[in-house]
Design an enzyme around this catalytic site. Structure first.
Site, PDB file in Angstrom:
ATOM      1  N   ASP A 273       1.299  -0.796   0.720  1.00 19.50           N
ATOM      2  CA  ASP A 273       1.626   0.613   0.954  1.00 19.50           C
ATOM      3  C   ASP A 273       0.728   1.293   1.982  1.00 19.50           C
ATOM      4  O   ASP A 273       0.860   2.497   2.208  1.00 19.50           O
ATOM      5  CB  ASP A 273       1.569   1.382  -0.370  1.00 19.50           C
ATOM      6  CG  ASP A 273       2.742   1.033  -1.265  1.00 19.50           C
ATOM      7  OD1 ASP A 273       3.858   0.899  -0.737  1.00 19.50           O
ATOM      8  OD2 ASP A 273       2.548   0.879  -2.477  1.00 19.50           O
TER       9      ASP A 273
ATOM     10  N   ASP B 149      11.100  -1.378  -0.766  1.00 12.36           N
ATOM     11  CA  ASP B 149      10.292  -0.261  -0.262  1.00 12.36           C
ATOM     12  C   ASP B 149       9.419  -0.672   0.922  1.00 12.36           C
ATOM     13  O   ASP B 149       9.055   0.146   1.770  1.00 12.36           O
ATOM     14  CB  ASP B 149       9.352   0.274  -1.352  1.00 12.36           C
ATOM     15  CG  ASP B 149       9.918   0.239  -2.759  1.00 12.36           C
ATOM     16  OD1 ASP B 149      10.797  -0.602  -3.016  1.00 12.36           O
ATOM     17  OD2 ASP B 149       9.473   1.016  -3.593  1.00 12.36           O
TER      18      ASP B 149
HETATM   19  N1  GLY Z   1       7.436   2.644  -3.523  1.00 12.50           N
HETATM   20  C1  GLY Z   1       7.542   2.987  -4.875  1.00 12.50           C
HETATM   21  C2  GLY Z   1       8.682   3.858  -5.227  1.00 12.50           C
HETATM   22  O1  GLY Z   1       9.576   4.079  -4.474  1.00 12.50           O
HETATM   23  O2  GLY Z   1       8.686   4.331  -6.337  1.00 12.50           O
END
Ligand code: GLY
Length: 394
Positions: free
Chosen positions: A113, A173
């Site tokens: 992330d 994601d």
């Molecule tokens: N990247 C984590 C979410 O979308 O909750």
């Protein structure tokens, strides 16, 4: 602006009750509330220099995070966007302070992330100020993120936990983190960053999507063969369901990859995902999806404002790249989404909602975590979408 987007907007202008005026009001109102709420939030946490806003708990009390949490970059990003929209130097002052809180994540190699954290904060900061220091933070962050890529698998590893179940988990994601790598490649003349981003996008395109272009949340790969070993969910209703925010990340991710590469295969992928969302029989008329397209209690299932906001931002961008017919549909959907999110149902009254902008998002319903609450990333993509829509009129 592409000619057909201009044409669609001019057609809107030609109507007797002008949807353009209505959208001008929506954008003005949305930005006004966003600025007022965000200034209050920035003031509230001013002296808590390790804290960034995350969400509210069940009693409506603020939950903050440190910089390590994946959402740390969104509030600084909101502040940069609002500074861009208003030119208000107080917002810039806040944006600089909250951005600095995230800086140490440039060394973070334990988390995919890093792209979210740094590109939303330092990325917007660099775009708006050109500060050399911001650029160096972003390049260091890209280097850290790249260490999570394995050549024989061709993907960046998302998570390091749950190793008993997933050998090498990659979540949809993760497409969002590629923007940092594409940027870093262009801004440091390092082809490797872009090669990693494109390899990841290609492998995700190959393995993460069902024939209808819905996607799995988690695909885990065998670390020896490099082939998918499991297709699961963590935040969706079930392994075979279609988690709404996952679809939103996919739409946004491939649209962004087309912008960065001009590779037609990414545009086509974004178009397929868009068509899946636009024609989905359980997509509500007002454009805010249920938290999962297959939630068993639809139509009583909770909606997810965060997925609606990410989709709105992506649809606006895609409308500029795709053919005229789909472009109109994308803009129409984004218009409905922004109108709904700016209505009292979703937009906070100034001074309420713990100073977050939007209400009613769903973080991880099956884990009973962050259910029907404000979320900082819903706010980020909502504000970005407002600005993107406003830019269409330029
Ligand atoms: N990247 C984590 C979410 O979308 O909750």
């Amino acid at each position: 602006m592409k000619k057909h987007v201009l044409f669609i907007l001019l057609s809107m202008l030609g109507c007797s009750c002008s949807p353009k005026d209505e959208m001008d009001e929506v954008i003005e109102k949305g930005l006004h509330v966003s600025i007022e709420q965000s200034k209050r939030m920035a003031e509230l946490l001013w002296n808590r220099k390790d804290c960034l806003p995350r969400t509210l708990d069940k009693d409506g009390d603020l939950i903050t995070s440190d910089s390590k949490w994946w959402t740390s970059g969104f509030f600084p990003g909101v502040l940069w966007h609002l500074y861009e929209a208003s030119g208000d130097t107080l917002l810039r002052y806040y944006a600089e302070d909250y951005t600095a809180r995230v800086e140490k994540e440039k060394y973070n190699k334990g988390n995919h992330d890093v792209g979210f954290m740094l590109y939303c904060s330092f990325g917007n900061g660099y775009r708006l100020t050109g500060k050399e220091h911001y650029k160096q933070v972003l390049l260091k962050g890209a280097e850290s993120l790249s260490t999570r890529f394995r050549d024989h698998i061709g993907l960046i590893r998302s998570w390091d936990f749950n190793e008993a179940v997933w050998q090498y988990p990659v979540i949809i994601d993760n497409m969002m983190n590629l923007e940092l790598l594409e940027w870093a490649s262009k801004n440091s003349n390092t082809p490797r960053f872009a090669e990693i981003a494109r390899s990841h996008a290609d492998a995700t395109k190959k393995h993460h999507f069902r024939p209808d272009y819905s996607c799995w949340h988690v695909v885990s790969y065998d670390t020896i063969t490099g082939k998918p070993e499991k297709k699961h969910t963590r935040q969706g209703y079930s392994h075979e369901s279609s988690w709404a925010r996952g679809e939103a990340w996919a739409l946004y991710g491939y649209t962004m990859m087309f912008r960065e590469t001009q590779e037609k295969r990414y545009l086509e992928q974004a178009e397929h995902i868009a068509d899946y969302i636009l024609t989905h029989p359980r997509m509500p008329e007002d454009g805010i999806p249920y938290w999962d397209f297959d939630a068993p209690d639809i139509p009583n299932a909770l909606r997810d404002a965060s997925a609606g906001a990410v989709m709105a931002s992506a649809f606006i961008e895609l409308s500029a790249y795709t053919d005229m017919k789909r472009s109109g549909k994308c803009l129409d959907m984004a218009t409905r989404q922004l109108k709904t999110l700016t209505s009292p149902e979703y937009l906070a009254e100034i001074g309420t909602n713990g100073y977050f902008i939007l209400k009613h998002s769903v973080g991880s319903l099956m884990e009973n975590s962050e259910v029907d609450v404000p979320l900082t990333y819903a706010d980020y993509y909502y504000v970005e979408a407002l600005l993107r829509y406003k830019d269409l009129n330029k």
